[in-house]
Enzyme design. Structure first.
Site, PDB file in Angstrom:
ATOM      1  N   CYS A 121      22.900  -3.110  -2.387  1.00 36.90           N
ATOM      2  CA  CYS A 121      24.300  -3.410  -2.100  1.00 36.90           C
ATOM      3  C   CYS A 121      24.374  -4.848  -1.612  1.00 36.90           C
ATOM      4  O   CYS A 121      23.590  -5.246  -0.732  1.00 36.90           O
ATOM      5  CB  CYS A 121      24.845  -2.449  -1.044  1.00 36.90           C
ATOM      6  SG  CYS A 121      26.471  -2.904  -0.411  1.00 36.90           S
ATOM      7  N   CYS A 155      25.441   1.456   6.064  1.00 36.34           N
ATOM      8  CA  CYS A 155      24.257   2.123   5.498  1.00 36.34           C
ATOM      9  C   CYS A 155      22.978   1.420   5.936  1.00 36.34           C
ATOM     10  O   CYS A 155      22.384   0.656   5.181  1.00 36.34           O
ATOM     11  CB  CYS A 155      24.348   2.155   3.970  1.00 36.34           C
ATOM     12  SG  CYS A 155      25.808   3.003   3.351  1.00 36.34           S
ATOM     13  N   CYS A 183      27.082  18.251  14.541  1.00 32.03           N
ATOM     14  CA  CYS A 183      27.018  16.899  13.996  1.00 32.03           C
ATOM     15  C   CYS A 183      26.168  15.999  14.886  1.00 32.03           C
ATOM     16  O   CYS A 183      26.034  14.809  14.617  1.00 32.03           O
ATOM     17  CB  CYS A 183      28.425  16.312  13.838  1.00 32.03           C
ATOM     18  SG  CYS A 183      29.347  16.175  15.388  1.00 32.03           S
ATOM     19  N   GLU A 188      40.946  26.937  18.982  1.00 27.55           N
ATOM     20  CA  GLU A 188      40.986  25.477  18.893  1.00 27.55           C
ATOM     21  C   GLU A 188      41.960  24.955  19.956  1.00 27.55           C
ATOM     22  O   GLU A 188      43.011  25.556  20.184  1.00 27.55           O
ATOM     23  CB  GLU A 188      41.446  25.054  17.490  1.00 27.55           C
ATOM     24  CG  GLU A 188      41.811  23.605  17.301  1.00 27.55           C
ATOM     25  CD  GLU A 188      40.671  22.663  17.617  1.00 27.55           C
ATOM     26  OE1 GLU A 188      40.892  21.703  18.379  1.00 27.55           O
ATOM     27  OE2 GLU A 188      39.555  22.887  17.100  1.00 27.55           O
ATOM     28  N   CYS A 236      32.137  -0.292  -2.439  1.00 30.48           N
ATOM     29  CA  CYS A 236      31.171   0.338  -1.550  1.00 30.48           C
ATOM     30  C   CYS A 236      30.475   1.453  -2.310  1.00 30.48           C
ATOM     31  O   CYS A 236      31.126   2.289  -2.957  1.00 30.48           O
ATOM     32  CB  CYS A 236      31.882   0.901  -0.307  1.00 30.48           C
ATOM     33  SG  CYS A 236      30.787   1.803   0.814  1.00 30.48           S
TER      34      CYS A 236
END
Length: 382
Positions: free
Chosen positions: A8, A17, A339, A267, A92
């Protein structure tokens, strides 16, 4: 045979990245090793690390800051690694191909409509960020413009001009953020075109996604992540299942479509709870109830009413109250999606006196970065 690598032109400066120059199989090996190291003190190995067949164009949520540029045209791109210096980018490798052309149109229209970009140093200017969300299965596009004040000159004409260039845009919203902060979104969102949401599909279910709702960026890997978690749960007909930190209801609704269960989603964000209920209706899931509450407080009051608990908390992890209540409730299985494996390992250790880790799976949601998601299966020690 050598490994395939990706290049890239922005990689040297872009903060996105950081592992792009690392062959993808080695990236997966590194992530597996990171996960194994975190869970080694808990005597738990990693079953597998789920990667992508082609780790490109996976981001279906494209976000860019804007900054003042020459001749009134705002600059947009990504922040340079470790700074707030903007690296201008017109394409991208990891974003959906629709994103950057729409961002470029926004910059050009801002120039033509004399809309100044926001200056972080002075706090002046109007256009702060733009967020483009693309539905993988539907192709619907949602654009959110983050602005520095409620008033936006010639708003209708601006939106009409954007849609003329990009007819796939099904919704345009304006989010107002007047604070001097690194947080992207502010507290007020206003729909300028469309319904304020788009739809997408995951695991055979249709989901309505509002502009300010959380929805995973990589839908291909999200299907694998959610299906892995549901398979781990080994649901039985009639099970009462808690989907904690449920957001707009994705995981629980998919589970309820695959097994005849009684679903309760909890939630703390009221608008997400409302959308979760609507998503259940869209998917004809009847045995589902969505509640606006703190997950820990709710489970403490509900007691031992659940057979299986599925949780997908924010990066900070689950609250201590939730973990204590989960142990007291003693569901036969807890499936923990994370995560942030660091906080996941911390939380798992807290409940291990009552539960045993049976499986741990890593899922590469963000190729070419250090980030990964993981799913842990815990079974009650009878």
């Amino acid at each position: 045979m050598g490994y395939k690598t990706y290049t890239c032109p922005h990689a040297a400066r872009c903060g996105g990245c950081e592992w792009l120059s690392v062959p993808y199989p080695i990236q997966l090996s590194r992530k597996r090793a990171m996960l194994e190291e975190l869970f080694e003190p808990l005597e738990c190995g990693v079953d597998t690390m789920i990667g992508m067949d082609e780790p490109l164009a996976y981001r279906h949520k494209i976000m860019s800051p804007f900054a003042p540029g020459k001749d009134g045209k705002p600059r947009f791109g990504m922040y340079e690694r470790g700074t707030h210096e903007l690296v201008e980018m017109r394409d991208c490798l990891v974003e959906h191909k629709s994103g950057r052309p729409i961002l470029n149109s926004i910059a050009e229209l801002a120039q033509g409509f004399h809309i100044p970009a926001y200056d972080e140093n002075t706090g002046k200017g109007l256009l702060r960020h733009a967020i483009v969300r693309v539905g993988r299965s539907t192709g619907q596009v949602m654009v959110t413009l983050v602005v520095n004040r409620k008033e936006f000159p010639r708003k209708k004409a601006f939106v009409a001009a954007l849609r003329k260039r990009h007819p796939s845009v099904a919704s345009v919203s304006f989010n107002v953020n007047t604070r001097r902060t690194n947080a992207v979104l502010g507290p007020l969102s206003m729909t300028a075109y469309g319904q304020g949401w788009i739809e997408d599909e995951l695991c055979g279910c249709t989901f309505r996604i509002p502009a300010d709702a959380f929805y995973q960026t990589n839908p291909t890997q999200t299907e694998l992540l959610y299906q892995t978690a549901i398979d781990m749960a080994q649901l039985r007909e009639g099970d009462r299942v808690l989907d904690a930190y449920c957001g707009i209801g994705t995981i629980g609704i998919i589970a309820a479509k695959q097994a005849r269960i009684e679903l309760v989603g909890v939630e703390s964000v009221e608008s997400a709870v409302q959308i979760a209920a609507e998503n259940a209706r869209i998917n004809r899931v009847k045995n589902a109830n969505f509640i606006c509450a703190d997950a820990g407080e709710y489970l403490a009051k509900a007691g031992g009413a659940f057979d299986v608990v599925i949780l997908d908390p924010p990066r900070a992890g689950a609250s201590e109250e939730f973990l204590a209540s989960a142990c007291a409730a003693a569901p036969r299985r807890i499936v923990y999606i994370s995560c942030n494996p660091v906080t996941q390992a911390r939380d798992v250790e807290r409940i291990m006196p009552a539960y045993e880790v049976k499986r741990l799976v890593g899922v590469d949601m963000f190729p070419h970065t250090r980030h990964l998601e993981s799913v842990a299966l815990l079974e009650y020690r009878r």
